[in-house]
Motif scaffolding. Structure first.
Motif, PDB file in Angstrom:
ATOM      1  N   PRO A  92       3.636  31.918  -2.752  1.00 55.80           N
ATOM      2  CA  PRO A  92       2.500  31.062  -2.384  1.00 55.80           C
ATOM      3  C   PRO A  92       2.875  30.084  -1.267  1.00 55.80           C
ATOM      4  O   PRO A  92       4.021  29.661  -1.144  1.00 55.80           O
ATOM      5  CB  PRO A  92       2.183  30.326  -3.693  1.00 55.80           C
ATOM      6  N   ASN A  93       1.860  29.737  -0.458  1.00 54.49           N
ATOM      7  CA  ASN A  93       2.016  28.755   0.627  1.00 54.49           C
ATOM      8  C   ASN A  93       3.197  29.097   1.553  1.00 54.49           C
ATOM      9  O   ASN A  93       3.979  28.223   1.940  1.00 54.49           O
ATOM     10  CB  ASN A  93       2.201  27.346   0.041  1.00 54.49           C
ATOM     11  N   THR A  94       3.300  30.357   1.905  1.00 55.36           N
ATOM     12  CA  THR A  94       4.398  30.821   2.749  1.00 55.36           C
ATOM     13  C   THR A  94       3.850  31.309   4.085  1.00 55.36           C
ATOM     14  O   THR A  94       2.905  32.098   4.135  1.00 55.36           O
ATOM     15  CB  THR A  94       5.175  31.958   2.066  1.00 55.36           C
ATOM     16  N   PRO A 150      -2.110  32.207   0.403  1.00 60.26           N
ATOM     17  CA  PRO A 150      -2.838  31.219  -0.401  1.00 60.26           C
ATOM     18  C   PRO A 150      -1.938  30.582  -1.460  1.00 60.26           C
ATOM     19  O   PRO A 150      -0.866  31.099  -1.790  1.00 60.26           O
ATOM     20  CB  PRO A 150      -3.960  32.047  -1.045  1.00 60.26           C
ATOM     21  N   ALA A 151      -2.404  29.468  -1.985  1.00 61.05           N
ATOM     22  CA  ALA A 151      -1.624  28.768  -3.012  1.00 61.05           C
ATOM     23  C   ALA A 151      -1.726  29.446  -4.363  1.00 61.05           C
ATOM     24  O   ALA A 151      -0.788  29.385  -5.172  1.00 61.05           O
ATOM     25  CB  ALA A 151      -2.089  27.313  -3.112  1.00 61.05           C
ATOM     26  N   ALA A 152      -2.849  30.084  -4.635  1.00 62.27           N
ATOM     27  CA  ALA A 152      -3.063  30.706  -5.943  1.00 62.27           C
ATOM     28  C   ALA A 152      -2.520  32.128  -5.958  1.00 62.27           C
ATOM     29  O   ALA A 152      -2.763  32.897  -5.023  1.00 62.27           O
ATOM     30  CB  ALA A 152      -4.548  30.719  -6.280  1.00 62.27           C
ATOM     31  N   PRO A 153      -1.769  32.498  -6.999  1.00 63.83           N
ATOM     32  CA  PRO A 153      -1.277  33.876  -7.105  1.00 63.83           C
ATOM     33  C   PRO A 153      -2.432  34.863  -7.216  1.00 63.83           C
ATOM     34  O   PRO A 153      -3.526  34.537  -7.666  1.00 63.83           O
ATOM     35  CB  PRO A 153      -0.432  33.851  -8.384  1.00 63.83           C
ATOM     36  N   ASP A 179       0.373  40.721  -2.188  1.00 66.94           N
ATOM     37  CA  ASP A 179       0.401  40.248  -3.567  1.00 66.94           C
ATOM     38  C   ASP A 179       1.109  38.901  -3.576  1.00 66.94           C
ATOM     39  O   ASP A 179       2.321  38.823  -3.352  1.00 66.94           O
ATOM     40  CB  ASP A 179       1.134  41.256  -4.461  1.00 66.94           C
ATOM     41  N   VAL A 180       0.360  37.830  -3.790  1.00 71.21           N
ATOM     42  CA  VAL A 180       0.930  36.483  -3.812  1.00 71.21           C
ATOM     43  C   VAL A 180       1.504  36.219  -5.195  1.00 71.21           C
ATOM     44  O   VAL A 180       0.779  36.199  -6.199  1.00 71.21           O
ATOM     45  CB  VAL A 180      -0.129  35.423  -3.454  1.00 71.21           C
TER      46      VAL A 180
END
Length: 255
Positions: A92-94, A150-153, A179-180
């Motif tokens: 996330p957030n990468t 995104p921040a959410a998986p 796939d987060v």
């Protein structure tokens, strides 16, 4: 004096309106030809007029609709997904870079000003658009966009398209998914690639066209040929020295 000018002007307008409303087919054909600068013969004018119930205005509109040149859209094919495959794991957030290899598979050079833009799905880009080089026929290039997960998986799907300067999309859809997840390593592997010197550029100036690849191959071929010639020359000299008659060597020593 002004009254005479106004009367003449009004008379001309009246004659034009009468022509538009006339049922005399010869007059309509003549007016049709006059509007087009006499570039169309009477038979062709009669065809357009008859198709529109001998309405001059509608006939002219039909002619211009038919005679307008049809714009040929550029042709584009996606050759490869370079940086990320479908469903690859990203933390996330990468921040990471997504790149594609595309090719102009048409017969015309792309117009300057084509753009890569988000079309549908999840938009994870940090930029609104990316300019695309004006590739010639048969040329290929790598285009890339910087993204941020995104921040959410979860699983995210995105579709990108290339647009002409006038806003018409063309070519294959550039689609992919990620796939987060907390264990995603894509961002780390790309950072390591940059450190190792094989970095991934998000600038479209880092393109590789087919012509450049051909020049590189030609240079490699020339280098190989030079090396072969040097090897052959060295081998020939050694063989020639080994086959010199002994009597010649003795004469050389005595002298």
């Amino acid at each position: 004096m002004d009254v005479d000018v106004d009367n003449e002007f009004d008379g001309e307008l009246l004659n034009q309106f009468r022509t538009l409303g006339t049922t005399d087919r010869d007059v309509l054909i003549a007016e049709f030809q006059a509007v087009l600068g006499n570039t169309l013969n009477a038979e062709s004018c009669a065809f357009f007029l008859d198709m529109n119930d001998w309405n001059l205005q509608n006939a002219l509109c039909s002619y211009y609709d038919l005679e307008q040149p049809v714009a040929i859209l550029p042709s584009m094919r996606v050759l490869d997904d370079i940086t990320t495959g479908n469903g690859e794991a990203v933390a996330p957030n990468t921040t990471f870079v997504k790149a594609w290899r595309i090719k102009n598979c048409g017969s015309e050079r792309w117009p300057p000003g084509c753009q890569l833009r988000h079309h549908s799905g999840d938009n994870m880009s940090t930029v609104e658009r990316r300019m695309v080089p004006a590739l010639g026929p048969g040329e290929s290039a790598d285009i890339s966009v910087e993204m941020r997960s995104p921040a959410a998986p979860g699983n995210y799907h995105s579709i990108w398209r290339i647009f002409t300067p006038s806003g018409t999309l063309f070519g294959d859809a550039l689609q992919w998914s990620i796939d987060v997840t907390e264990g995603g390593l894509l961002g780390i592997t790309q950072q390591l690639a940059r450190i190792d010197g094989g970095g991934i550029s998000s600038d479209t100036s880092a393109i590789r066209t087919t012509n450049q690849q051909n020049r590189h191959q030609e240079m490699s071929t020339e280098t190989g040929q030079q090396q072969q010639q040097q090897h052959f020359s060295h081998t020939f000299d050694n063989q020639h020295a080994a086959t010199v008659p002994a009597s010649v060597e003795e004469d050389t020593e005595m002298s």
